[in-house]
Design an enzyme around this catalytic site. Sequence first.
Site, PDB file in Angstrom:
ATOM      1  N   CYS A  90       0.672  -1.275   0.045  1.00 26.35           N
ATOM      2  CA  CYS A  90      -0.061   0.001   0.008  1.00 26.35           C
ATOM      3  C   CYS A  90       0.935   1.479  -0.198  1.00 26.35           C
ATOM      4  O   CYS A  90       0.477   2.181  -0.769  1.00 26.35           O
ATOM      5  CB  CYS A  90      -0.910  -0.018   1.252  1.00 26.35           C
ATOM      6  SG  CYS A  90      -1.647  -1.771   1.816  1.00 26.35           S
TER       7      CYS A  90
ATOM      8  N   ARG B 277       6.444 -11.457   5.491  1.00 31.92           N
ATOM      9  CA  ARG B 277       5.787 -11.444   6.608  1.00 31.92           C
ATOM     10  C   ARG B 277       6.304 -12.302   7.415  1.00 31.92           C
ATOM     11  O   ARG B 277       6.518 -13.541   7.102  1.00 31.92           O
ATOM     12  CB  ARG B 277       4.321 -11.608   6.853  1.00 31.92           C
ATOM     13  CG  ARG B 277       3.795 -10.394   5.856  1.00 31.92           C
ATOM     14  CD  ARG B 277       2.113 -10.272   5.725  1.00 31.92           C
ATOM     15  NE  ARG B 277       1.752  -9.570   4.796  1.00 31.92           N
ATOM     16  CZ  ARG B 277       0.610  -9.352   4.286  1.00 31.92           C
ATOM     17  NH1 ARG B 277      -0.532 -10.080   4.992  1.00 31.92           N
ATOM     18  NH2 ARG B 277       0.245  -8.323   3.636  1.00 31.92           N
TER      19      ARG B 277
ATOM     20  N   GLN C 293       1.184 -11.000  -3.569  1.00 33.74           N
ATOM     21  CA  GLN C 293      -0.128 -10.414  -3.802  1.00 33.74           C
ATOM     22  C   GLN C 293      -0.661  -9.959  -5.071  1.00 33.74           C
ATOM     23  O   GLN C 293       0.188  -9.186  -5.576  1.00 33.74           O
ATOM     24  CB  GLN C 293      -0.258  -9.570  -2.353  1.00 33.74           C
ATOM     25  CG  GLN C 293      -0.392  -9.919  -1.072  1.00 33.74           C
ATOM     26  CD  GLN C 293      -0.791  -8.943  -0.202  1.00 33.74           C
ATOM     27  OE1 GLN C 293      -0.221  -7.913  -0.207  1.00 33.74           O
ATOM     28  NE2 GLN C 293      -1.403  -9.223   0.887  1.00 33.74           N
TER      29      GLN C 293
ATOM     30  N   ASP D 239      -2.398  -7.369  -5.887  1.00 29.31           N
ATOM     31  CA  ASP D 239      -2.589  -6.093  -4.859  1.00 29.31           C
ATOM     32  C   ASP D 239      -3.013  -4.985  -5.829  1.00 29.31           C
ATOM     33  O   ASP D 239      -2.385  -4.808  -7.031  1.00 29.31           O
ATOM     34  CB  ASP D 239      -1.476  -5.419  -4.183  1.00 29.31           C
ATOM     35  CG  ASP D 239      -1.978  -5.100  -2.890  1.00 29.31           C
ATOM     36  OD1 ASP D 239      -3.199  -5.006  -2.537  1.00 29.31           O
ATOM     37  OD2 ASP D 239      -1.135  -4.879  -1.974  1.00 29.31           O
TER      38      ASP D 239
ATOM     39  N   HIS E  79      -5.036  -0.897  -5.829  1.00 26.56           N
ATOM     40  CA  HIS E  79      -5.404   0.240  -5.152  1.00 26.56           C
ATOM     41  C   HIS E  79      -6.136   1.249  -6.092  1.00 26.56           C
ATOM     42  O   HIS E  79      -5.905   1.480  -7.269  1.00 26.56           O
ATOM     43  CB  HIS E  79      -4.586   1.003  -4.248  1.00 26.56           C
ATOM     44  CG  HIS E  79      -4.096   0.130  -3.287  1.00 26.56           C
ATOM     45  ND1 HIS E  79      -2.774  -0.858  -3.320  1.00 26.56           N
ATOM     46  CD2 HIS E  79      -4.087  -0.189  -1.900  1.00 26.56           C
ATOM     47  CE1 HIS E  79      -2.357  -1.368  -2.300  1.00 26.56           C
ATOM     48  NE2 HIS E  79      -3.345  -1.034  -1.299  1.00 26.56           N
TER      49      HIS E  79
ATOM     50  N   LYS F  13     -15.603  -3.292   4.845  1.00 20.72           N
ATOM     51  CA  LYS F  13     -15.101  -3.910   3.936  1.00 20.72           C
ATOM     52  C   LYS F  13     -15.839  -5.085   3.402  1.00 20.72           C
ATOM     53  O   LYS F  13     -16.741  -5.724   3.789  1.00 20.72           O
ATOM     54  CB  LYS F  13     -13.772  -4.558   4.097  1.00 20.72           C
ATOM     55  CG  LYS F  13     -13.823  -5.667   5.567  1.00 20.72           C
ATOM     56  CD  LYS F  13     -12.566  -6.333   5.912  1.00 20.72           C
ATOM     57  CE  LYS F  13     -12.744  -7.218   7.336  1.00 20.72           C
ATOM     58  NZ  LYS F  13     -11.456  -8.116   7.444  1.00 20.72           N
TER      59      LYS F  13
ATOM     60  N   HIS G 150      -8.415  -0.627  -1.180  1.00 25.65           N
ATOM     61  CA  HIS G 150      -7.763  -1.693  -1.126  1.00 25.65           C
ATOM     62  C   HIS G 150      -8.312  -3.025  -1.814  1.00 25.65           C
ATOM     63  O   HIS G 150      -9.456  -3.056  -1.690  1.00 25.65           O
ATOM     64  CB  HIS G 150      -6.883  -2.351   0.269  1.00 25.65           C
ATOM     65  CG  HIS G 150      -6.493  -1.088   0.897  1.00 25.65           C
ATOM     66  ND1 HIS G 150      -5.205  -1.057   1.003  1.00 25.65           N
ATOM     67  CD2 HIS G 150      -6.919  -0.162   1.825  1.00 25.65           C
ATOM     68  CE1 HIS G 150      -4.796  -0.047   1.817  1.00 25.65           C
ATOM     69  NE2 HIS G 150      -5.865   0.368   2.395  1.00 25.65           N
TER      70      HIS G 150
END
Length: 667
Positions: free
Chosen positions: A364, A393, A411, A413, A415, A495, A541
């Site tokens: 992000c 992680r 990911q 991902d 945005h 979400k 997200h």
Amino acid sequence: MATLSAPLLRSHHRHLPVRSSPRRCRTAAFPRGFVPLEPLSSRGPPRTAVRSASTSAAAPEAAEATGGAAPSETAAEEVEAQARVVLPTNESSENLLRIRHTCAHVMAMAVQKLFPDSKVTIGPWIDNGFYYDFDMEPLTDKDLKKIKKEMDRIIRRNLPLVREEVSREEAQKRIQALNEPYKLEILERIKEEPITIYHIGEEWWDLCAGPHVESTGKIQRKAVELESVAGAYWRGDENNQMLQRIYGTAWESEDQLKAYIHFKEEAKRRDHRRLGQDLDLFSIQEDAGGGLVFWHPKGAIIRHILEDSWKQTHLQRGYDLLYTPHVAKADLWKISGHIDFYKENMYNQMDVEDEPYQLRPMNCPYHILVYKRKLQSYRDLPIRVAELGTVYRYELSGALHGLFRVRGFTQDDAHIFCLEDQIKDEIRGVLDLTEEILGQFGFRNYEVNLSTRPEKSVGSDDIWEKATIALKDALDDKGWGYTVDEGGGAFYGPKIDLKIEDALGRKWQCSTVQVDFNLPERFDITYVDSHTEKKRPIMIHRAILGSLERFFGILIENYAGDFPLWLAPTQARILPVTNNELQYCNEVASELKSRGIRAEVCHGERLPKLIRNAETQKVPLMAVVGPKEVEARTLTIRSRHNGEMGTMPVDDFISKIQSAVAEKSSL
């Protein structure tokens, strides 16, 4: 009544958390609906050996390739009957829930009869059974058999389950008399009064709020099985005592237990860790470190197909693609709040010229920096950026699990930066994109949850209300049913979470859409509105597959390693009857490759073994070549799903494959 074909299996790790209170046990959701446990690869006509049109001599050799006797009719009927049994869930059957909870108590009583020095902690029901944690010496499989026999004796005695209410002082007195330190700690955390105790006859009792069956005789002995022993830290804290956790399963009837065992066997057959090794797809190299995935050539080509399809779809949907660094200055993660709120999941910082840097746990902040690179106008919004970004992680070694729990993963991902009045349309666009991408893999049954504002949150009441209504309206427009989880949203926004259902009816969390009011504030991102005033954009997200590693593991298990033609690492294997046909086979393979088909030639063994190897490695199409095929410039084709397809020219074979791949269908 809600039903299922089989319960959701869990991965039991050494570091599983322990519930904070035994008084009220809750279960996670089970998969719903009946799903036959037939392997995907068995669809279509029965498998038969390929016979070359060129010579009858190839026929008996090919016939050997099928090998082995068919199962007896009785055995086949029994397996089919087990697959048809519809299993209840804890949610659909309170009787089943009571049975499982009572089984946990019966097991604890049996353990303390056999091992008087053992100390009890908690024993809840769970999705597919129950467990109980004990402070005692490590147990063996032989010990489990002894415990099960003692449980059977307790069940046969038909002892009553009696509820008793006592004062806190009385409960404390009784616990101290038994020298049960964990129960004292549990008692301290129980805030409600009176304290409730459940007795099994007059011989054993436990702190518990219930519910239970009336007596142990209500449990079917042959519907209960002890499954395994695992380590679990008290309270889930690795600094606490390691306990012995005994897992068991319990059902209302013996038939249900047999169906559950059949399901477990099918799940084991599909285990992505075993198939990953058998099919040479990926590995975890301990020399490099746990939780770090090595994609082998066959797995890597599937990943390439996934990534290529993902990128093309996103470009068509108006996203811009990004590539961003794997590390950044630690200050970036301070601004984002990760160091304050997510530090335990991050790796130690590294020193670069006396300045701390950090491996990224999320993408992000990078996407925000790209947004901030220039002044944005309201006319530029929405801005959609997407990245297949690898993140890192920290995970304890005991929590690692194949591709499902790793330390480094990629990911999918994205945005979206948009105006308040664009939220609904952008969310709807994400839902459409999710359906399109997941539908490619045959995932069309979803469980959708909408999570709303929690007690502690950032952002105004007005923006929370607008965002939540936008999410609801997008779901309603889509026509998807959903469950509202009141107060279950993130502190930074509401979400939508989506779970997919696989071939065994198991639910997997993959897709998520989250509105964020927090990071735009932290990074002070703005746009210029129509009045030339700076305003704060809304940030969304979004992930669809979740992580490529985990999604690949789900695909392996969903397909049982038998990938559809468009995804298969090798789409066609060309098999010469003898080495005399090898040159023609190589020419055919080259032609197929030049037309975008993943083909290979295998030789050096007798034809039956070549066929067996192709079957074992789940190659969708085999092309057998003998003298007549060479002379006629043809191929004799066999499909894993549809059996023999006959003899055809090479160009026809190529056209069939290309059409099937374009339609994502099988041959």
